[in-house]
Design an enzyme around this catalytic site. Structure first.
Site, PDB file in Angstrom:
ATOM      1  N   GLY A  58      54.846   3.356  75.069  1.00  0.00           N
ATOM      2  CA  GLY A  58      55.368   2.366  76.014  1.00  0.00           C
ATOM      3  C   GLY A  58      56.407   1.439  75.391  1.00  0.00           C
ATOM      4  O   GLY A  58      56.622   0.320  75.865  1.00  0.00           O
ATOM      5  N   THR A  59      57.083   1.940  74.366  1.00  0.00           N
ATOM      6  CA  THR A  59      58.092   1.152  73.644  1.00  0.00           C
ATOM      7  C   THR A  59      59.162   0.583  74.584  1.00  0.00           C
ATOM      8  O   THR A  59      59.501  -0.603  74.508  1.00  0.00           O
ATOM      9  CB  THR A  59      58.807   2.061  72.614  1.00  0.00           C
ATOM     10  OG1 THR A  59      57.824   2.760  71.866  1.00  0.00           O
ATOM     11  CG2 THR A  59      59.714   1.269  71.717  1.00  0.00           C
ATOM     12  N   TRP A  61      59.114   0.128  77.796  1.00  0.00           N
ATOM     13  CA  TRP A  61      58.519  -0.828  78.741  1.00  0.00           C
ATOM     14  C   TRP A  61      58.376  -2.191  78.051  1.00  0.00           C
ATOM     15  O   TRP A  61      58.790  -3.230  78.579  1.00  0.00           O
ATOM     16  CB  TRP A  61      57.167  -0.273  79.172  1.00  0.00           C
ATOM     17  CG  TRP A  61      56.471  -1.003  80.265  1.00  0.00           C
ATOM     18  CD1 TRP A  61      57.018  -1.920  81.128  1.00  0.00           C
ATOM     19  CD2 TRP A  61      55.098  -0.865  80.633  1.00  0.00           C
ATOM     20  NE1 TRP A  61      56.064  -2.349  82.009  1.00  0.00           N
ATOM     21  CE2 TRP A  61      54.875  -1.712  81.732  1.00  0.00           C
ATOM     22  CE3 TRP A  61      54.031  -0.104  80.156  1.00  0.00           C
ATOM     23  CZ2 TRP A  61      53.619  -1.821  82.350  1.00  0.00           C
ATOM     24  CZ3 TRP A  61      52.799  -0.202  80.770  1.00  0.00           C
ATOM     25  CH2 TRP A  61      52.596  -1.055  81.855  1.00  0.00           C
ATOM     26  N   HIS A 103      58.830   2.493  64.504  1.00  0.00           N
ATOM     27  CA  HIS A 103      57.611   3.296  64.629  1.00  0.00           C
ATOM     28  C   HIS A 103      56.899   3.363  63.269  1.00  0.00           C
ATOM     29  O   HIS A 103      55.877   4.042  63.139  1.00  0.00           O
ATOM     30  CB  HIS A 103      57.952   4.739  65.027  1.00  0.00           C
ATOM     31  CG  HIS A 103      58.346   4.928  66.462  1.00  0.00           C
ATOM     32  ND1 HIS A 103      57.715   4.305  67.497  1.00  0.00           N
ATOM     33  CD2 HIS A 103      59.295   5.712  67.024  1.00  0.00           C
ATOM     34  CE1 HIS A 103      58.258   4.688  68.648  1.00  0.00           C
ATOM     35  NE2 HIS A 103      59.225   5.533  68.386  1.00  0.00           N
ATOM     36  N   ARG A 125      48.570   2.475  72.508  1.00  0.00           N
ATOM     37  CA  ARG A 125      48.192   3.235  73.714  1.00  0.00           C
ATOM     38  C   ARG A 125      47.129   4.256  73.342  1.00  0.00           C
ATOM     39  O   ARG A 125      47.131   4.753  72.191  1.00  0.00           O
ATOM     40  CB  ARG A 125      49.427   3.962  74.258  1.00  0.00           C
ATOM     41  CG  ARG A 125      49.191   4.707  75.560  1.00  0.00           C
ATOM     42  CD  ARG A 125      50.453   5.421  76.039  1.00  0.00           C
ATOM     43  NE  ARG A 125      50.291   5.898  77.408  1.00  0.00           N
ATOM     44  CZ  ARG A 125      51.176   6.675  78.021  1.00  0.00           C
ATOM     45  NH1 ARG A 125      52.277   7.075  77.388  1.00  0.00           N
ATOM     46  NH2 ARG A 125      50.967   7.049  79.265  1.00  0.00           N
ATOM     47  N   PHE A 229      57.429   0.374  86.780  1.00  0.00           N
ATOM     48  CA  PHE A 229      57.814   1.729  86.384  1.00  0.00           C
ATOM     49  C   PHE A 229      59.013   2.256  87.179  1.00  0.00           C
ATOM     50  O   PHE A 229      59.987   2.747  86.604  1.00  0.00           O
ATOM     51  CB  PHE A 229      56.605   2.661  86.532  1.00  0.00           C
ATOM     52  CG  PHE A 229      56.907   4.079  86.153  1.00  0.00           C
ATOM     53  CD1 PHE A 229      56.957   4.463  84.826  1.00  0.00           C
ATOM     54  CD2 PHE A 229      57.164   5.030  87.133  1.00  0.00           C
ATOM     55  CE1 PHE A 229      57.251   5.780  84.475  1.00  0.00           C
ATOM     56  CE2 PHE A 229      57.458   6.343  86.793  1.00  0.00           C
ATOM     57  CZ  PHE A 229      57.496   6.710  85.465  1.00  0.00           C
ATOM     58  N   GLU A 230      58.949   2.122  88.500  1.00  0.00           N
ATOM     59  CA  GLU A 230      60.015   2.705  89.333  1.00  0.00           C
ATOM     60  C   GLU A 230      61.356   2.018  89.074  1.00  0.00           C
ATOM     61  O   GLU A 230      62.409   2.658  89.049  1.00  0.00           O
ATOM     62  CB  GLU A 230      59.643   2.635  90.823  1.00  0.00           C
ATOM     63  CG  GLU A 230      58.493   3.550  91.212  1.00  0.00           C
ATOM     64  CD  GLU A 230      58.749   5.036  90.897  1.00  0.00           C
ATOM     65  OE1 GLU A 230      59.923   5.453  90.857  1.00  0.00           O
ATOM     66  OE2 GLU A 230      57.765   5.769  90.656  1.00  0.00           O
ATOM     67  N   ARG A 259      58.387   9.176  82.772  1.00  0.00           N
ATOM     68  CA  ARG A 259      57.797  10.407  83.299  1.00  0.00           C
ATOM     69  C   ARG A 259      56.779  10.044  84.375  1.00  0.00           C
ATOM     70  O   ARG A 259      57.112   9.998  85.540  1.00  0.00           O
ATOM     71  CB  ARG A 259      57.168  11.189  82.137  1.00  0.00           C
ATOM     72  CG  ARG A 259      56.818  12.611  82.425  1.00  0.00           C
ATOM     73  CD  ARG A 259      56.173  13.249  81.198  1.00  0.00           C
ATOM     74  NE  ARG A 259      54.957  12.590  80.774  1.00  0.00           N
ATOM     75  CZ  ARG A 259      53.742  12.896  81.214  1.00  0.00           C
ATOM     76  NH1 ARG A 259      53.581  13.869  82.064  1.00  0.00           N
ATOM     77  NH2 ARG A 259      52.660  12.233  80.787  1.00  0.00           N
ATOM     78  N   GLY A 261      53.997   7.412  83.623  1.00  0.00           N
ATOM     79  CA  GLY A 261      53.634   6.010  83.404  1.00  0.00           C
ATOM     80  C   GLY A 261      52.237   5.646  83.892  1.00  0.00           C
ATOM     81  O   GLY A 261      52.030   4.575  84.438  1.00  0.00           O
TER      82      GLY A 261
HETATM   83  P1  A3P Z   1      54.365   9.127  80.087  1.00  0.00           P
HETATM   84  O1  A3P Z   1      55.125  10.209  79.396  1.00  0.00           O
HETATM   85  O2  A3P Z   1      52.880   9.273  79.938  1.00  0.00           O
HETATM   86  O3  A3P Z   1      54.766   8.943  81.509  1.00  0.00           O
HETATM   87  P2  A3P Z   1      58.038   5.255  74.827  1.00  0.00           P
HETATM   88  O4  A3P Z   1      58.934   4.275  75.457  1.00  0.00           O
HETATM   89  O5  A3P Z   1      57.264   4.688  73.652  1.00  0.00           O
HETATM   90  O6  A3P Z   1      58.706   6.532  74.494  1.00  0.00           O
HETATM   91  O7  A3P Z   1      56.870   5.595  75.879  1.00  0.00           O
HETATM   92  C1  A3P Z   1      57.126   6.363  77.020  1.00  0.00           C
HETATM   93  C2  A3P Z   1      55.912   6.308  77.933  1.00  0.00           C
HETATM   94  O8  A3P Z   1      55.831   5.002  78.546  1.00  0.00           O
HETATM   95  C3  A3P Z   1      56.034   7.313  79.069  1.00  0.00           C
HETATM   96  O9  A3P Z   1      54.695   7.749  79.364  1.00  0.00           O
HETATM   97  C4  A3P Z   1      56.605   6.433  80.183  1.00  0.00           C
HETATM   98  O10 A3P Z   1      56.440   6.960  81.465  1.00  0.00           O
HETATM   99  C5  A3P Z   1      55.785   5.154  79.961  1.00  0.00           C
HETATM  100  N1  A3P Z   1      56.391   3.977  80.628  1.00  0.00           N
HETATM  101  C6  A3P Z   1      57.642   3.515  80.496  1.00  0.00           C
HETATM  102  N2  A3P Z   1      57.836   2.444  81.299  1.00  0.00           N
HETATM  103  C7  A3P Z   1      56.689   2.224  81.954  1.00  0.00           C
HETATM  104  C8  A3P Z   1      56.258   1.276  82.931  1.00  0.00           C
HETATM  105  N3  A3P Z   1      57.076   0.354  83.415  1.00  0.00           N
HETATM  106  N4  A3P Z   1      54.997   1.352  83.378  1.00  0.00           N
HETATM  107  C9  A3P Z   1      54.158   2.310  82.901  1.00  0.00           C
HETATM  108  N5  A3P Z   1      54.495   3.237  81.978  1.00  0.00           N
HETATM  109  C10 A3P Z   1      55.742   3.199  81.511  1.00  0.00           C
END
Ligand code: A3P
Length: 298
Positions: A58-59, A61, A103, A125, A229-230, A259, A261
């Protein structure tokens, strides 16, 4: 430093750099050691913020949320600069206040961060969703660190020689957890992806207070809406984020970040046997710290 390309007994391919017996991401520049030294000696300021995560936790986010709070404006910021992959002059030349990301395992972060001379936000996570997200991410890349099926991926994920930044999710999480509990100098906020999903507002309040920035309710509500997310998915697909590095991908040359989330997607991917094996390894590796971490899987 040794560039390693391993093939497992199912024909899956794992690539990484081995440096001083440890496993690092193959895209860390050069011999790894020089970059780690530069990272350790990075000159920081008290208003810098270092975000720390294991990949796929969730980096993006966290970055977009914390950056809006730090800057006091509602503005999508894309992808954070990563200190271990970067010419560090890029970090030196960033405008203040700065926010950058790593990381890396705790022991390799800038010395000034260990001394509490800047703020750190760590986001963890649950490892089953991390594994699931990570395998799908890798399968979309050209020249990936891992090419192959999920079973092989999971075996590699459970080992210490994987696409990590010095070891596995287990080592990463353990070292960071120990650091936050034992280093009284650290200025650190420890967050969980699953908590953010459950109550984003509370987490946003926490981040604002930790960063000592505007925590007016109306502004925080706007941030909450903007980092849903959206919204982030739409911003990522239409604005920043296009780059040569990702140009081979279908989604207009953007990193495939947004993807599903959700929490618990691992249930759609793990077999019963894979899940049992995962739990066994988790017990074995995390036994001493699982109480202080309280990982949530659904
Ligand atoms: P998924 O692949 O399970 O959907 P990173 O930024 O560290 O690469 O992490 C990516 C993951 O964070 C993805 O998970 C992505 O969908 C999820 N993510 C990004 N923004 C988000 C949000 N606003 N709410 C929930 N999940 C989120």
């Amino acid at each position: 430093m040794e560039y390693v390309r391993k093939t497992d007994n199912q024909g899956n391919i794992i690539r990484f750099k081995r440096f001083q017996g440890r496993c690092f991401n193959k895209d860390i520049p050069g011999n790894v050691g020089d970059q780690l030294e530069k990272v350790a000696n990075l000159q920081c300021r008290p208003d810098d913020v270092l975000l720390c995560t294991y990949p796929k936790s969730g980096t993006h986010w966290l970055f977009n949320t914390a950056r809006m709070l730090q800057m006091g404006i509602i503005q999508y910021s894309g992808t954070p600069e990563m200190i271990e992959h970067q010419d560090l002059r890029v970090i030196d030349n960033m405008k203040f206040p700065r926010m950058f990301h790593t990381h890396l395992n705790y022991q390799f972060i800038p010395k000034m961060a260990k001394d509490g001379q800047l703020k750190i936000i760590y986001l963890v996570r649950n490892p089953k969703d991390v594994a699931c997200s990570s395998h799908i991410f890798q399968s979309k890349l050209q020249n990936a660190s891992y090419t192959g099926n999920f079973d092989g991926f999971l075996n590699a994920f459970l080992s210490e020689e994987f696409l990590g930044y010095d070891g596995s999710w287990f080592t990463h999480t353990k070292e960071w957890n120990t650091a936050r509990l034992t280093n009284p100098d650290l200025k650190i906020l420890f967050l969980k992806f699953e908590d953010m999903k459950k109550n984003l507002h509370t987490n946003i309040v926490q981040i604002a207070k930790f960063l000592e920035v505007n925590d007016e309710e109306r502004f925080l509500k706007k941030v909450e809406e903007a980092v849903g997310f959206e919204n982030l998915k739409k911003e990522h697909a239409t604005r920043l984020g296009e780059s040569d590095r990702w140009k081979h991908l279908g989604d207009n040359g953007r990193m495939p970040i947004y993807r599903k989330g959700i929490v618990g997607d691992w249930k759609t991917k793990f077999t019963v046997a894979q899940n049992e094996k995962f739990d066994e390894v988790f017990e074995e590796k995390m036994e001493d710290i699982s109480a202080s971490l309280d990982i949530v899987y659904e």
